[in-house]
Design a protein around this motif. Structure first.
Motif, PDB file in Angstrom:
ATOM      1  N   GLU A 108       0.827  -1.202   0.000  1.00 30.41           N
ATOM      2  CA  GLU A 108       0.000   0.000   0.000  1.00 30.41           C
ATOM      3  C   GLU A 108       0.871   1.266   0.000  1.00 30.41           C
ATOM      4  OE1 GLU A 108      -3.480   0.355   0.648  1.00 30.41           O
ATOM      5  OE2 GLU A 108      -3.509   2.468   1.223  1.00 30.41           O
ATOM      6  N   ALA A 109       1.854   1.296   0.884  1.00 29.19           N
ATOM      7  CA  ALA A 109       2.668   2.511   1.031  1.00 29.19           C
ATOM      8  C   ALA A 109       3.543   2.772  -0.189  1.00 29.19           C
ATOM      9  CB  ALA A 109       3.536   2.402   2.288  1.00 29.19           C
ATOM     10  N   THR A 110       3.939   1.699  -0.865  1.00 31.97           N
ATOM     11  CA  THR A 110       4.893   1.862  -1.968  1.00 31.97           C
ATOM     12  C   THR A 110       4.240   1.701  -3.337  1.00 31.97           C
ATOM     13  OG1 THR A 110       5.442  -0.496  -1.955  1.00 31.97           O
ATOM     14  CG2 THR A 110       6.767   0.939  -0.542  1.00 31.97           C
ATOM     15  N   GLY A 111       2.931   1.535  -3.380  1.00 31.17           N
ATOM     16  CA  GLY A 111       2.271   1.315  -4.668  1.00 31.17           C
ATOM     17  C   GLY A 111       2.711   0.018  -5.320  1.00 31.17           C
TER      18      GLY A 111
ATOM     19  N   ALA B 235      11.275   5.353  -9.530  1.00 30.43           N
ATOM     20  CA  ALA B 235      10.928   6.749  -9.798  1.00 30.43           C
ATOM     21  C   ALA B 235      11.877   7.672  -9.033  1.00 30.43           C
ATOM     22  CB  ALA B 235       9.486   7.027  -9.385  1.00 30.43           C
TER      23      ALA B 235
ATOM     24  N   ARG C 278      11.572  10.418  -7.539  1.00 28.52           N
ATOM     25  CA  ARG C 278      11.089  10.960  -6.265  1.00 28.52           C
ATOM     26  C   ARG C 278      11.243   9.986  -5.107  1.00 28.52           C
ATOM     27  NH1 ARG C 278       6.869   9.080  -9.123  1.00 28.52           N
ATOM     28  NH2 ARG C 278       5.509   7.616  -8.067  1.00 28.52           N
ATOM     29  N   ASP C 279      11.362   8.672  -5.407  1.00 23.72           N
ATOM     30  CA  ASP C 279      11.502   7.668  -4.348  1.00 23.72           C
ATOM     31  C   ASP C 279      12.952   7.329  -4.051  1.00 23.72           C
ATOM     32  OD1 ASP C 279       8.736   7.318  -4.083  1.00 23.72           O
ATOM     33  OD2 ASP C 279       8.695   5.850  -5.708  1.00 23.72           O
TER      34      ASP C 279
ATOM     35  N   TYR D 130       9.702   5.109   3.675  1.00 19.79           N
ATOM     36  CA  TYR D 130       8.406   4.416   3.678  1.00 19.79           C
ATOM     37  C   TYR D 130       8.513   3.125   4.481  1.00 19.79           C
ATOM     38  CZ  TYR D 130       7.813   7.264  -0.576  1.00 19.79           C
ATOM     39  OH  TYR D 130       7.781   8.276  -1.489  1.00 19.79           O
TER      40      TYR D 130
END
Lengths: 467, 467
Positions: free
Chosen positions: A235-238, A282, A284-285, A299
């Motif tokens: 959930e937190a990391t897609g 990505a 941004r991560d 995360y």
């Protein structure tokens, strides 16, 4: 026969007698056999010529690449073993198209190194990656530790070239993501364990190499808490969880016993130990922030901290550098060595729905004492896929007892809607399970297909399909 | 025969004469045929009984679900058409396991509605989703608009139940992500267009429903710029591009001609128009910020602004609400209606490596005038997969000219390493291409498999395999 093989391949590449000592068993050491000869073709044309000769003369052919299988799929008594090890060219890596074109004899870790040099990955990975070859990976539809994220081997293959049992070369080296032109013979040959054709080359999908990983060992109170951890991280990391591996207390103990220089994962010992890895591509991560860590690491740490707070995590160690990450993976990747430290073994490679893993272990452990009171078991699981390697160390030497253990495992697995063979394949060791448990209509269809494509029964006979 | 069918199914579900008027052509209107009868079984047992009867009597059976195929795969002269439309139960949706268990007659958009109610998606989607049924989707391995992100139909299927040509029921309703127990018959039946078995039910994978979408129409100077846009968006979003659809000027004009109430995408007109959609599931990408938009929309707008700045985007419109997004999709999803507005047509569904799409169009357009000087073409493409629907409207009525056009398309496609059939399948309309272009060893293997599983040749005869 030997003379004819030499005419095709040259004297140096037809091995017999003392030369084939290393080919008389596989990596497990559990299966011993005496091939007629070992041949090492240099190219597809030579494979084709050998298979044509074999088909004409009714000679059994057993294809072999890394020989690291666990189910006796390369047993070759009286057969010509056809090794793909000389066909080891990485023909091309095309970063823009995200494909690699490789021959069957390429070692998996060699391909890893070649793709990572271009910031891409071929995601398939498992303990034997330093010896396993692409041909065997495809023929067994190998699984491994990041199926959760990237799928099984078959999900990573765009095209294949294969020599059929008649010796004809079938070239389906598609580089396309969409190709609906008739029956999918690629998927039929992948996972057929060399009984329908010899895969000689493949077009493989590559993925973007994660720019950042966050890796941790986590101790939780129960497998249910482990699933909560998995779901919260997804959930937190897609959906960024690359691996989610379960090592129970006995596995950790077995690891320390087999490798005395190794370290325990935690200061204390726990029943349920999880290796978790999250990957991110990505920007941004992946960009290291002022706190010295990547967002993807944050995360992970946020979820861990929150679950620790409410008692659903008991301890956790996050890898802070490559060496720490490698140590965590090393502990998991020696699983087969730990399990094979005993002889005999009853080797089970099962899958159940992921929320049924605890139930499987509970039920089989309840049944085991009646079958072999002193038996112990080494368990390790790709928990994210519901795939459990449940290796029994029986005290009994009686094969009837061993088969009864396997049958009990099958009983429990099938009650839970699982499979008696998740990722290692059937080979010869799972033939009794196939006979007992596989849908009989499916078995009938498989036999019809085998007979249609291999009327003389020369390709890897005695594997996959029970008599 | 009719009497025997009535004994199995009841009088109401064996249709003949005037009752079958709507079954004498498919959705394209291009194929007309006269079935012996149409039968509508209620369950797998009835399908099995009908097929057993047909196999015993040598009666051809043509399975049909939504009948929305484009290649004449349901032509049924003199055959019993077996409609799966009454087998339309969604048996179960299990959000925790992320699976749906469905029967073959479930309409695709019905499944979409049912899964989205649970914050999950069955990602397969294409224009005919309101009529197409799961059985046909699986039998043709349907593609559609988000294969780029989620794969083809086969990538979304965990298990199937199918009635084989002998009438036997093969139950492989696995819910597992790993199952290596013999040949992969699931993948063999998926995409076999009903010639090897009738798929009656399936276990389907569901995915997390993206919490936020960012959708835009973008005009770019060239297909090369379009690929730059795709790559930059994949990079920025960590692979979050769900759809990347190409509509050239003639398509936009064809759309406005066919649907006079529709609006043009931009104030000006452009040669290269792209529908792009990015989806996101991770909370950090989906939460609406103080600027009123989601981070995923910002990623899209940043890339668009930057490319606009340097001239590699000419115009762009971002959807700001559901209605605007729906309008963009509507324009794309009526593609088949636009292409079929003319008669006759030469329907091509090809795939090439994605960086070769421009070359394909250039080369085929250069060859077309010599084949039919007045012919025009409607092109629409799943550009992210290299899948081009290149529909020719010939002036000639001569089938020889139509076949020459198809042959020219095949020439260009195969030179570029592509496939003459990407996602619509073979049916009957692509049989000449199969005969000319498919690897002959693969064709031989397909015929051997067909004969082995369907010795009496009763299931969907005359489809997929050329004589």
């Amino acid at each position: 026969m030997i003379e004819q093989l030499r005419a095709i391949l040259g004297d140096d590449h037809v091995l017999t007698g003392q030369q084939i000592a290393r080919w008389t068993q596989d990596w497990t050491g559990a299966y011993h056999f005496q091939p007629l000869a070992v041949v090492r073709p240099a190219n597809t044309e030579q494979v084709s010529a050998v298979v044509k000769l074999a088909n004409r003369t009714g000679t059994p052919i057993v294809p072999v690449s890394g020989n690291t299988g666990l189910t006796g799929g390369t047993r070759a008594d009286g057969a010509v073993m056809l090794s793909l090890d000389r066909m080891n060219a990485i023909r091309d890596i095309r970063p823009d198209a995200r494909i690699a074109i490789v021959e069957a004899g390429v070692i998996l870790s060699t391909l890893h190194d070649a793709t990572e040099a271009q910031d891409l990955i071929f995601p398939l990975t498992f303990g034997a990656k330093g010896s396993a070859m692409i041909g065997g990976c495809l023929s067994t539809n190998a699984g491994g530790s990041n199926v959760l994220r990237y799928g099984n081997t078959r999900d990573l293959v765009l095209g294949i070239e294969a020599v059929l049992p008649t010796g004809e070369v079938m070239t389906l080296m598609s580089e396309l993501h969409k190709d609906n032109s008739g029956y999918n013979l690629k998927h039929l040959l992948i996972g057929a364990e060399g009984t329908l054709g010899i895969i000689t080359a493949a077009v493989l999908k590559l993925h973007t190499k994660p720019r950042a990983y966050a890796t941790a060992m986590v101790a939780v109170p129960s497998l249910n808490d482990a699933l909560t951890l998995l779901n919260r991280l997804q959930e937190a990391t897609g959906g960024g969880v690359e691996a989610f591996e379960y090592m129970p207390r006995a596995y950790i103990e077995g690891h320390l016993a087999k490798f005395p220089d190794a370290r325990a994962p935690f200061d204390q010992t726990f029943d349920v130990n999880i290796l978790v890895e999250v990957g991110a591509t990505a920007p941004r991560d992946c960009t290291v922030g002022p706190d010295g860590q990547t967002p993807v690491a944050s995360y992970l740490e946020e979820v861990l901290a929150d679950m620790f707070e409410n008692g659903s995590i008991l301890d956790a160690v996050v890898a802070h550098n490559h060496a720490q990450r490698a140590e965590m993976w090393q502990r998991r990747e020696v699983a087969a060595e730990i399990a094979l430290a005993h002889s005999p073994i009853v080797n089970n490679d099962i899958a159940v729905p992921i929320d049924k893993v605890a139930l499987f272990l509970e039920q089989i452990e309840a049944r085991m004492p009646a079958l072999d009171a002193g038996a112990t078991a080494i368990t390790v699981a790709h928990l994210g896929d519901g795939n459990v390697h449940y290796t029994v160390w029986p005290t009994s030497l009686d094969p009837v007892v061993h088969d009864a253990i396997m049958e009990a495992v099958e009983d429990v697995v099938l009650e839970l809607g699982g499979s008696f063979s998740a990722e290692h394949g059937i080979g010869t060791s799972k033939l009794p399970s196939m006979r007992r448990r596989k849908n009989p209509v499916a078995l009938m269809a498989m036999r019809a297909i085998k007979t249609a494509l291999d009327p003389n029964g020369i390709l890897n006979p005695g594997k996959v399909l029970p008599d």
